[in-house]
Design a protein around this motif. Structure first.
Motif, PDB file in Angstrom:
ATOM      1  N   TYR A 308       0.871  -1.288   0.176  1.00  8.98           N
ATOM      2  CA  TYR A 308      -0.191  -0.004   0.057  1.00  8.98           C
ATOM      3  C   TYR A 308       0.971   1.236  -0.040  1.00  8.98           C
ATOM      4  CZ  TYR A 308      -4.208  -2.587   1.218  1.00  8.98           C
ATOM      5  OH  TYR A 308      -5.267  -3.625   1.249  1.00  8.98           O
ATOM      6  N   ALA A 309       2.098   1.160   0.338  1.00 12.05           N
ATOM      7  CA  ALA A 309       3.047   2.439   0.313  1.00 12.05           C
ATOM      8  C   ALA A 309       3.291   2.758  -0.673  1.00 12.05           C
ATOM      9  CB  ALA A 309       4.319   2.233   1.390  1.00 12.05           C
ATOM     10  N   LEU A 310       3.312   2.081  -1.932  1.00  7.85           N
ATOM     11  CA  LEU A 310       3.700   2.247  -3.197  1.00  7.85           C
ATOM     12  C   LEU A 310       2.633   3.305  -3.845  1.00  7.85           C
ATOM     13  CD1 LEU A 310       4.753  -1.280  -4.515  1.00  7.85           C
ATOM     14  CD2 LEU A 310       6.196   0.554  -3.579  1.00  7.85           C
ATOM     15  N   PRO A 311       3.249   4.260  -5.039  1.00  5.56           N
ATOM     16  CA  PRO A 311       2.301   4.841  -5.755  1.00  5.56           C
ATOM     17  C   PRO A 311       1.412   4.189  -6.730  1.00  5.56           C
ATOM     18  CG  PRO A 311       4.353   5.220  -6.381  1.00  5.56           C
ATOM     19  CD  PRO A 311       4.554   4.207  -5.176  1.00  5.56           C
ATOM     20  N   GLY A 312       0.197   4.487  -7.152  1.00  5.10           N
ATOM     21  CA  GLY A 312      -0.362   3.883  -8.098  1.00  5.10           C
ATOM     22  C   GLY A 312      -1.815   3.614  -8.128  1.00  5.10           C
ATOM     23  N   LEU A 369      -2.645   1.816  17.343  1.00  9.65           N
ATOM     24  CA  LEU A 369      -1.200   2.118  17.157  1.00  9.65           C
ATOM     25  C   LEU A 369      -1.087   2.415  15.684  1.00  9.65           C
ATOM     26  CD1 LEU A 369       0.165  -1.020  18.911  1.00  9.65           C
ATOM     27  CD2 LEU A 369       0.315   1.327  19.566  1.00  9.65           C
ATOM     28  N   GLY A 370      -1.872   1.948  14.665  1.00 15.56           N
ATOM     29  CA  GLY A 370      -1.804   2.403  13.201  1.00 15.56           C
ATOM     30  C   GLY A 370      -2.098   3.355  13.109  1.00 15.56           C
ATOM     31  N   VAL A 371      -3.322   4.336  13.822  1.00 17.04           N
ATOM     32  CA  VAL A 371      -3.695   5.342  13.605  1.00 17.04           C
ATOM     33  C   VAL A 371      -2.857   6.542  14.143  1.00 17.04           C
ATOM     34  CG1 VAL A 371      -5.396   7.279  13.794  1.00 17.04           C
ATOM     35  CG2 VAL A 371      -6.407   4.685  13.272  1.00 17.04           C
ATOM     36  N   TRP A 372      -2.128   6.200  15.090  1.00 17.27           N
ATOM     37  CA  TRP A 372      -1.033   7.117  15.709  1.00 17.27           C
ATOM     38  C   TRP A 372      -0.028   7.188  14.758  1.00 17.27           C
ATOM     39  CZ3 TRP A 372       3.932   6.530  17.216  1.00 17.27           C
ATOM     40  CH2 TRP A 372       4.513   7.341  18.041  1.00 17.27           C
ATOM     41  N   VAL A 373       0.600   6.118  14.258  1.00 20.56           N
ATOM     42  CA  VAL A 373       1.754   6.032  13.145  1.00 20.56           C
ATOM     43  C   VAL A 373       1.324   6.837  11.945  1.00 20.56           C
ATOM     44  CG1 VAL A 373       3.520   4.604  11.928  1.00 20.56           C
ATOM     45  CG2 VAL A 373       2.563   4.033  14.208  1.00 20.56           C
ATOM     46  N   TRP A 374      -0.002   6.644  11.549  1.00 19.92           N
ATOM     47  CA  TRP A 374      -0.479   7.400  10.409  1.00 19.92           C
ATOM     48  C   TRP A 374      -0.655   8.621  10.504  1.00 19.92           C
ATOM     49  CZ3 TRP A 374      -1.640   7.204   5.188  1.00 19.92           C
ATOM     50  CH2 TRP A 374      -2.654   8.228   4.766  1.00 19.92           C
ATOM     51  N   ASN A 375      -0.904   9.386  11.626  1.00 19.31           N
ATOM     52  CA  ASN A 375      -0.948  10.598  11.780  1.00 19.31           C
ATOM     53  C   ASN A 375       0.473  11.256  11.832  1.00 19.31           C
ATOM     54  OD1 ASN A 375      -3.801  10.899  11.752  1.00 19.31           O
ATOM     55  ND2 ASN A 375      -4.047  10.501  14.013  1.00 19.31           N
ATOM     56  N   ASN A 376       1.524  10.339  12.551  1.00 19.67           N
ATOM     57  CA  ASN A 376       2.693  11.144  12.524  1.00 19.67           C
ATOM     58  C   ASN A 376       3.807  10.627  11.633  1.00 19.67           C
ATOM     59  OD1 ASN A 376       3.270  12.127  15.527  1.00 19.67           O
ATOM     60  ND2 ASN A 376       1.855  10.228  15.550  1.00 19.67           N
ATOM     61  N   ALA A 377       3.433   9.609  10.930  1.00 15.62           N
ATOM     62  CA  ALA A 377       4.473   9.137   9.661  1.00 15.62           C
ATOM     63  C   ALA A 377       3.719   9.091   8.249  1.00 15.62           C
ATOM     64  CB  ALA A 377       5.020   8.134  10.168  1.00 15.62           C
ATOM     65  N   VAL A 381       3.265   3.898   7.626  1.00 14.62           N
ATOM     66  CA  VAL A 381       2.742   3.059   8.484  1.00 14.62           C
ATOM     67  C   VAL A 381       2.622   1.721   7.770  1.00 14.62           C
ATOM     68  CG1 VAL A 381       0.489   3.509   7.637  1.00 14.62           C
ATOM     69  CG2 VAL A 381       0.609   2.410   9.824  1.00 14.62           C
ATOM     70  N   TRP A 382       2.749   1.711   6.517  1.00 17.42           N
ATOM     71  CA  TRP A 382       2.707   0.306   5.657  1.00 17.42           C
ATOM     72  C   TRP A 382       4.041  -0.269   5.720  1.00 17.42           C
ATOM     73  CZ3 TRP A 382      -2.170  -0.662   5.993  1.00 17.42           C
ATOM     74  CH2 TRP A 382      -3.020   0.391   5.696  1.00 17.42           C
ATOM     75  N   VAL A 383       5.096   0.453   5.681  1.00 16.01           N
ATOM     76  CA  VAL A 383       6.322  -0.082   5.847  1.00 16.01           C
ATOM     77  C   VAL A 383       6.751  -0.713   7.434  1.00 16.01           C
ATOM     78  CG1 VAL A 383       8.851   0.564   5.965  1.00 16.01           C
ATOM     79  CG2 VAL A 383       7.220   1.571   4.355  1.00 16.01           C
TER      80      VAL A 383
END
Length: 427
Positions: A308-312, A369-377, A381-383
């Motif tokens: 999911y971290a890839l563009p496309g 945890l996932g939403v926290w990482v998403w908000n900060n990074a 988060v997918w990596v």
């Protein structure tokens, strides 16, 4: 592997050859999940019918989740002490009472108490059901029977929101009555068809008195199995990163300018593939070593989420979803059957309960945890999900058996039918 063995562990052979209590358990779980309304509709009920705030409703849902994790732990111990049949009955009768109570308690504090009790007691049945499947199913069919068990649960939980919406359109009270009736239906199945366990005092004279005594320490005895503790961490990681498809994926797709329809489509794609393909895939992978299956699952789960971290655009979301869905249908049945394979017989319920509890804990904490990482990074988060999947690979390698498990070869817990066998059982 011979074709005879393949046929004997096939989908229909496993279902047809299952004893009546196993078939009854599968039906009971399916019916119970058809009434799985509380977690889905709790927030709407508390905000629209009870008039509580969004924060209060969300807190109640969180407490329900916390109670569920505790209930899984208690349920494992209860299954070992009183037997799976009694644990299922206690769970379903208690759930029926507490669910009805939610509709009528007068204050927010009372709601929180009853919701916590409903979450805990309503989960007692899960370790008990899984332990009973393990006890009554030959080792070579256990992965397949857990795949059938998962199918029954998935079909029930897929239909439940639609049934619940229809009931809510008539009355909120009818929703809670419906869930209570579903729980009572499973309790009835337990009374009629599930086997009871002989107390030690009435064991027959052929029992070997030199057999190992029941391990002391309860869950501490489970934690002394250090390899199994690594597997428990695997279950936590699995659930924590798996839940990101509900927590972070919709946020990511929204940030890409995609409508809610696209998110619904990829979630529906996952559900469709799991329901239609998991049994077919299990027919093949059930013959593989559990450790290999789990490693493949973590590679695909972590890799699919990292994709999911890839563009496309949309293509990336579809391909990523297909990858981690493949992980689910390959590894899911084996991961949930493995506790029964690894368990010491006298601790079967606790081994199963601890695995379910760790999966439940990962499911509860993962979204935060996932939403926290998403908000900060952001998309990194997918990596991190990919990194967690790699950690899962290592833990599965060192924590799971590479071949036949010796503990699972010990005699199963002694059980006896709750009533006289039916004609179909004696053939």
């Amino acid at each position: 592997m011979s074709s005879t063995t393949d046929e004997s562990t096939g989908i229909w052979a496993t279902i047809k050859g299952a004893p009546l209590p196993v078939k009854a358990l599968l039906v009971g779980v399916f019916v119970n999940k058809l009434g799985w309304f509380l977690q889905v509709f709790l927030v709407l009920f508390l905000t629209t019918s009870k008039g509580f705030t969004d924060v209060q409703a969300g807190t109640a849902l969180g407490i329900y989740g916390g109670g569920s994790v505790i209930g899984l732990i208690i349920g494992g111990s209860l299954s070992d002490k009183v037997g799976p049949r009694a644990a299922v009955m206690i769970s379903m009768f208690g759930m029926a009472a507490f669910v009805l109570g939610i509709a009528y308690v007068p204050s927010y504090t009372a709601v929180l108490i009853v919701v916590a009790l409903a979450g805990a007691v309503g989960q007692f049945y899960r370790p008990a059901s899984a332990a009973l499947l393990t006890e009554l199913t030959p080792k070579n069919r256990q992965v397949m029977i857990f795949a059938v068990y998962r199918l029954a649960m998935n079909l029930g939980t897929t239909a439940a929101p639609l049934i619940g919406a229809a009931l809510v359109a008539i009355s909120w009270n009818l929703l809670f009555i419906g869930e209570a009736l579903a729980a009572l239906a499973y309790a009835t199945v337990a009374i009629i068809a599930l086997p009871g366990r002989k107390p030690p005092a009435v064991a027959d004279d052929t029992v070997d008195d030199t057999a190992a005594p029941e391990p002391k320490g309860g869950y501490l005895a489970v934690l002394r199995d250090y390899k199994y503790v690594l597997f428990l961490v695997c279950m936590f990681i699995n659930a924590a990163i798996y839940m990101q498809y509900l927590a972070v994926l919709p946020l990511h797709m929204k940030s890409e300018g995609l409508s809610t329809w696209w998110f619904s489509a990829v979630v529906a794609l996952n559900g469709f593939i799991v329901i239609t393909c998991e049994l077919l895939v299990t027919k093949v992978v059930q013959h593989w070593p559990a450790r290999i299956v789990a490693i493949i699952g973590f590679v695909l789960l972590g890799g699919g989420l990292a994709f999911y971290a890839l563009p496309g655009g949309v293509a990336i979301f579809v391909i990523g979803t297909l990858l981690w869905t493949l992980a689910e249908i390959i590894a899911g049945p084996t991961m949930f059957a493995y506790p029964g394979m690894a368990a010491r017989p006298k601790l079967l319920g606790r081994y199963v309960g601890s695995a379910h509890a760790m999966f439940g804990l990962g499911s509860a904490l993962g979204p935060f945890l996932g939403v926290w990482v998403w908000n900060n990074a952001g998309t990194r988060v997918w990596v991190w999900c990919g990194v967690a999947g790699a950690i899962g690979v290592v833990l599965a390698y060192f924590g799971m058996s590479s071949g036949a498990d010796t503990a699972a070869e010990e005699p199963a817990v002694d059980i006896t039918p709750a009533s006289e066998p039916l004609p179909s059982e004696s053939s």
